[in-house]
Design an enzyme around this catalytic site. Structure first.
Site, short mmCIF file in Angstrom:
data_model
loop_
_atom_site.label_atom_id
_atom_site.label_comp_id
_atom_site.label_asym_id
_atom_site.label_seq_id
_atom_site.Cartn_x
_atom_site.Cartn_y
_atom_site.Cartn_z
N ASP A 51 11.73 -3.53 35.56
CA ASP A 51 12.69 -2.57 36.12
C ASP A 51 14.02 -3.20 36.49
O ASP A 51 14.71 -2.77 37.41
CB ASP A 51 12.09 -1.84 37.35
CG ASP A 51 10.74 -1.26 37.03
OD1 ASP A 51 10.62 -0.68 35.95
OD2 ASP A 51 9.82 -1.42 37.84
N HIS A 63 11.59 2.14 29.55
CA HIS A 63 12.99 1.71 29.55
C HIS A 63 13.90 2.94 29.52
O HIS A 63 13.72 3.83 28.72
CB HIS A 63 13.26 0.77 28.37
CG HIS A 63 12.63 -0.58 28.55
ND1 HIS A 63 12.80 -1.62 27.68
CD2 HIS A 63 11.86 -1.06 29.55
CE1 HIS A 63 12.13 -2.68 28.13
NE2 HIS A 63 11.55 -2.36 29.25
P1 IMP Z 1 -0.36 -2.97 34.14
O1 IMP Z 1 0.66 -3.67 33.32
O2 IMP Z 1 -0.31 -1.48 33.98
O3 IMP Z 1 -1.73 -3.54 33.98
O4 IMP Z 1 0.02 -3.21 35.69
C1 IMP Z 1 -0.02 -4.50 36.29
C2 IMP Z 1 1.15 -4.70 37.24
O5 IMP Z 1 2.36 -4.79 36.48
C3 IMP Z 1 1.37 -3.55 38.23
O6 IMP Z 1 1.89 -4.11 39.42
C4 IMP Z 1 2.43 -2.71 37.55
O7 IMP Z 1 3.16 -1.95 38.48
C5 IMP Z 1 3.28 -3.77 36.92
N1 IMP Z 1 4.02 -3.34 35.72
C6 IMP Z 1 3.58 -3.24 34.45
N2 IMP Z 1 4.54 -2.83 33.63
C7 IMP Z 1 5.64 -2.69 34.38
C8 IMP Z 1 6.99 -2.33 34.07
O8 IMP Z 1 7.38 -2.07 32.94
N3 IMP Z 1 7.86 -2.30 35.13
C9 IMP Z 1 7.46 -2.62 36.39
N4 IMP Z 1 6.23 -2.97 36.71
C10 IMP Z 1 5.32 -3.01 35.71
MG MG Z 2 10.68 0.16 33.88
#
Ligand code: IMP
Ligand code: MG
Length: 337
Positions: free
Chosen positions: A13, A43
């Site tokens: 982010d 995105h």
């Molecule tokens: P997962 O990738 O869904 O398994 O989530 C694992 C961790 O990564 C969590 O804390 C999510 O909030 C974070 N996370 C995964 N993808 C993103 C992203 O694109 N932006 C921000 N946080 C992410």
């Molecule tokens: Mg994002």
């Protein structure tokens, strides 16, 4: 440019989508390839007041001349992908690697119902963790086994390497952020794979000698969604008072926030071997910057902040975001090189 990789410097982010969208138009990118985990990333970019979001396609999608590729290391959710191809009418320029792993309903349900993933880690629930686990067990279905997306399949690493060898403008787009990396992040509060620059290149099948620039994207403050450490985390009231309150683009969850972290920035630069910095949302910290296009017009305190980032990290801040619009960008690449 010829071949540039963008990568998130904090916890995702950072505004990578807007930076990639800007570069794709400004530098007229021939080929944009997405690396990273999969549809857990959203995105966002805004053009003429209209907001767009992509979870599967590269953020170069608004340049109708850019070919849009998804590398073999990226997990594909066919439902999300097909919807985006329809939204952006990108049928004739979207290419998915034969060997992308496929996320299906069971992975999503597992991600949402598994208490460890959902509560302890705070995942996005998009199924990426369970699908990557299955891939490691060598049981995951691949893109070449899914008839609905057959039209889009190709050997992405072959295309991208040819494109680089032919001197085309190539942009490799990373997702998530350095400290969400399975290897270099705040384990176990991380995503299900490495997401640093080397991994992003590996996702699309490009070796390290072919990369000219690594652009690390930092937001002017740090945010984090989900669980895990966040140094100097501010209270919700402080975050609101500063107008730094944000909500996740995939999950809608409120983001935690902290001031810009120079130690994290230096570490991110190191593990990504970053060569330049894009700094986003300067206008959120310094509202007088909103919409400005020239560095010399920035208020002194904003200039000081940018100069401090350069002196503390030793890298040039080449792009600065001053608003949500793609073109709300200060481009210093000619003046700093
Ligand atoms: P997962 O990738 O869904 O398994 O989530 C694992 C961790 O990564 C969590 O804390 C999510 O909030 C974070 N996370 C995964 N993808 C993103 C992203 O694109 N932006 C921000 N946080 C992410
Ligand atoms: Mg994002």
């Amino acid at each position: 440019m010829p071949c540039l990789v963008t990568v998130g410097g904090f916890y995702g982010d950072e505004g990578k989508g807007k930076i990639v969208a800007y570069l794709s138009i400004k530098d007229n990118i021939d080929l944009a390839a997405r690396g990273g985990a999969g549809p857990n990333a959203g995105h966002t970019f805004v053009q003429n007041g209209k907001e767009f979001k992509v979870r599967m396609l590269p953020s170069a999608v608004l340049n109708s001349g850019s070919r849009l590729l998804i590398g073999a290391g990226v997990l594909v959710d066919p439902v999300v992908l097909l919807k985006e191809i329809e939204t952006f009418k990108s049928t004739d320029r979207t290419f998915i690697d034969f060997q992308c792993g496929i996320i299906d309903k069971e992975h999503q349900e597992d991600d949402k119902n598994n208490q460890y993933l959902k509560k302890t880690i705070g995942t996005t629930g998009s199924g990426t963790g369970p699908a990557n686990a299955e891939r490691a067990l060598r049981k995951l279905k691949l893109a070449k086994d899914v008839p609905e997306i057959a039209l889009y399949l190709e050997d992405v690493s072959n295309s991208i390497n040819h494109s680089i060898d032919n001197g085309e403008n190539v942009l490799i787009e990373g997702t998530q952020g350095t400290f969400l990396s399975l290897f270099h992040g705040t384990y176990p509060y991380v995503t299900s794979k490495d997401v640093t620059a080397s991994a992003i290149c590996s996702d699309v099948g490009v070796g390290p000698k072919k990369i000219d620039e690594v652009l690390v994207v930092f937001k002017s403050y740090v945010t984090r969604v989900g669980e895990g450490p966040l140094s100097f985390e501010m209270s919700e009231d402080e975050v609101k008072a500063k107008n730094w309150l944000e909500f996740g683009s995939v999950t809608g969850r409120q983001r935690r926030a902290a001031p810009f972290d120079f130690d994290l920035a230096r570490k991110a630069i190191q593990v990504n071997s970053a060569s330049q910095i894009a700094l986003t949302k300067l206008d959120v910290v310094f509202p007088k910057c909103k919409g400005l296009k020239n560095f010399s017009d920035l208020p002194a305190e904003a200039k000081d902040f940018v100069n401090k980032i350069e002196s503390e990290t030793g890298l040039p801040v080449t792009l600065i975001g001053t608003g949500a619009e793609i073109m709300d960008t200060i481009d210093r690449r000619n003046s700093t090189k």
